[in-house]
Write a protein that holds these residues in place. Structure first.
Motif, mmCIF file in Angstrom:
data_model
loop_
_atom_site.group_PDB
_atom_site.id
_atom_site.type_symbol
_atom_site.label_atom_id
_atom_site.label_comp_id
_atom_site.label_asym_id
_atom_site.label_seq_id
_atom_site.Cartn_x
_atom_site.Cartn_y
_atom_site.Cartn_z
ATOM 1 N N PHE A 1 0.862 -1.178 0.000
ATOM 2 C CA PHE A 1 0.000 0.000 0.000
ATOM 3 C C PHE A 1 0.899 1.229 0.000
ATOM 4 N N GLY B 1 -2.781 -7.098 12.268
ATOM 5 C CA GLY B 1 -1.846 -6.389 11.406
ATOM 6 C C GLY B 1 -0.893 -7.294 10.637
ATOM 7 N N ALA B 2 -1.017 -8.617 10.825
ATOM 8 C CA ALA B 2 -0.113 -9.557 10.152
ATOM 9 C C ALA B 2 -0.365 -9.641 8.645
ATOM 10 N N GLY B 3 -1.576 -9.237 8.215
ATOM 11 C CA GLY B 3 -1.903 -9.289 6.788
ATOM 12 C C GLY B 3 -2.961 -10.323 6.432
ATOM 13 N N LYS B 4 -3.626 -10.885 7.440
ATOM 14 C CA LYS B 4 -4.600 -11.954 7.218
ATOM 15 C C LYS B 4 -5.774 -11.491 6.346
ATOM 16 N N SER B 5 -6.362 -10.363 6.711
ATOM 17 C CA SER B 5 -7.531 -9.897 5.954
ATOM 18 C C SER B 5 -7.135 -9.521 4.531
ATOM 19 N N THR B 6 -5.971 -8.903 4.388
ATOM 20 C CA THR B 6 -5.497 -8.531 3.056
ATOM 21 C C THR B 6 -5.328 -9.778 2.190
ATOM 22 N N VAL C 1 2.735 -5.195 2.902
ATOM 23 C CA VAL C 1 1.815 -5.926 3.779
ATOM 24 C C VAL C 1 1.920 -7.433 3.587
HETATM 25 N N1 LIG Z 1 -5.990 0.031 2.424
HETATM 26 C C1 LIG Z 1 -4.894 0.046 3.175
HETATM 27 N N2 LIG Z 1 -4.006 1.059 3.094
HETATM 28 C C2 LIG Z 1 -2.874 1.078 3.830
HETATM 29 N N3 LIG Z 1 -2.528 0.109 4.693
HETATM 30 C C3 LIG Z 1 -3.376 -0.929 4.826
HETATM 31 C C4 LIG Z 1 -4.591 -1.035 4.076
HETATM 32 N N4 LIG Z 1 -5.203 -2.186 4.418
HETATM 33 C C5 LIG Z 1 -4.409 -2.769 5.342
HETATM 34 N N5 LIG Z 1 -3.314 -2.023 5.580
HETATM 35 C C6 LIG Z 1 -2.232 -2.365 6.519
HETATM 36 O O1 LIG Z 1 -1.812 -3.680 6.227
HETATM 37 C C7 LIG Z 1 -1.476 -4.364 7.422
HETATM 38 C C8 LIG Z 1 -2.227 -5.669 7.481
HETATM 39 O O2 LIG Z 1 -3.621 -5.414 7.607
HETATM 40 P P1 LIG Z 1 -4.683 -6.586 7.675
HETATM 41 O O3 LIG Z 1 -4.539 -7.425 6.461
HETATM 42 O O4 LIG Z 1 -6.003 -5.958 7.925
HETATM 43 O O5 LIG Z 1 -4.188 -7.406 8.947
HETATM 44 P P2 LIG Z 1 -4.927 -8.464 9.878
HETATM 45 O O6 LIG Z 1 -6.201 -8.848 9.203
HETATM 46 O O7 LIG Z 1 -3.956 -9.591 10.012
HETATM 47 O O8 LIG Z 1 -5.160 -7.793 11.193
HETATM 48 C C9 LIG Z 1 -1.774 -3.420 8.561
HETATM 49 O O9 LIG Z 1 -0.584 -2.816 8.973
HETATM 50 C C10 LIG Z 1 -2.702 -2.407 7.942
HETATM 51 O O10 LIG Z 1 -2.587 -1.175 8.573
#
Ligand SMILES: Nc1ncnc2c1ncn2[C@@H]1O[C@H](COP(=O)(O)OP(=O)(O)O)[C@@H](O)[C@H]1O
Ligand SMILES: [Mg+2]
Length: 232
Positions: free
Chosen positions: A18, A48-53, A27
């Motif tokens: 990102f 914040g590990a990147g699971k949802s992403t 990420v």
């Molecule tokens: N749209 C975005 N823009 C910038 N950073 C993002 C965005 N989406 C997620 N992040 C960052 O990516 C990292 C992983 O997020 P996420 O996948 O939500 O983690 P998890 O689901 O494991 O808690 C976090 O540091 C988050 O802040």
């Protein structure tokens, strides 16, 4: 590399960055993984590990920066937006921590939506929706709106919506994260029943060790990389 016929999803050297305020946030860092038809996979790791992403990209709701995501051997990000959306509606059921139901529609109408997007008429969409809502134990809640349902019931409606078109894959992001133990177990048990009956693959992001242990495999993500896979 050859893709085995039972491979449903294959993630190859996946990266996601990102860009925020002139800064690059890495990420996901070269993730490789595979999900076979009917397989149950848990994705664990700290906030914040990147699971949802990772789940969003596997579900084609977001695009990778690098690498590929193959569904049934197809590089789906090469498809047009319309083709991808129609395919996603039929092939992937999504469940989130919060139900994401449409508040103005009844449980039945919410569950009818995927079939109607496919072009089904109201009658056949309604019949399909009613059948799956009965299956998740909500035959007496068809006319209720989300605000008139308990948290556990809302999540079972969301589950019915994800399952109504009989997709080969469910992607669930902390599906029980907002539920008490009794309701968590109901949702988990339903997911596992459908997994067994329909050879439905499950990819579940969860903080629950109990739920993770009910999967075939657990992937631990740390800072955008796979730290550990159990069993190896
Ligand atoms: N749209 C975005 N823009 C910038 N950073 C993002 C965005 N989406 C997620 N992040 C960052 O990516 C990292 C992983 O997020 P996420 O996948 O939500 O983690 P998890 O689901 O494991 O808690 C976090 O540091 C988050 O802040
Ligand atoms: Mg998350």
């Amino acid at each position: 590399m050859a893709v085995e016929s039972s491979t449903l999803v294959r993630v190859e050297a996946l990266t996601k960055e990102f860009y925020l305020d002139g800064e690059t946030i890495r990420v996901l860092k070269a993730i490789d993984l595979e999900v076979a038809a009917g397989e149950r996979l848990a994705i664990c790791g700290e906030s914040g590990a990147g699971k949802s992403t990772l789940l969003q990209i596997m579900g084609t709701l977001d695009k990778p920066t690098g690498g590929r995501v193959l569904h049934g051997g197809q590089d789906v990000f090469r498809w047009s937006v319309d083709r991808l959306a129609a395919w996603r509606n039929a092939h992937i059921g999504f469940v989130f921590q919060f139900h994401h139901l449409l508040p103005e529609f009844t449980a039945l109408e919410n569950v009818m939506i995927p079939a109607m997007i496919q072009g089904a008429g109201r009658k056949s969409a309604g019949e399909r929706a009613r059948r799956i809502l009965e299956r998740v134990g909500l035959e007496n809640r068809l006319r209720h709106k989300p605000g008139e349902l308990s948290g556990g019931e809302q999540q079972r409606v969301a589950l019915a919506r994800a399952l109504v078109l009989n997709p080969p894959l469910i992607l669930a992001d902390e599906p029980t994260g907002n539920l008490d133990l009794k309701n968590s177990l109901e949702v988990e048990n339903l997911l596992l029943e459908f997994n067994r009956e329909f050879d439905l693959a499950l990819v579940i992001v969860t903080h629950s060790q109990r739920l993770a242990q009910r999967m075939d495999k657990i992937i631990y993500l740390e800072d955008g990389s796979v730290r550990k896979v159990c069993p190896q």
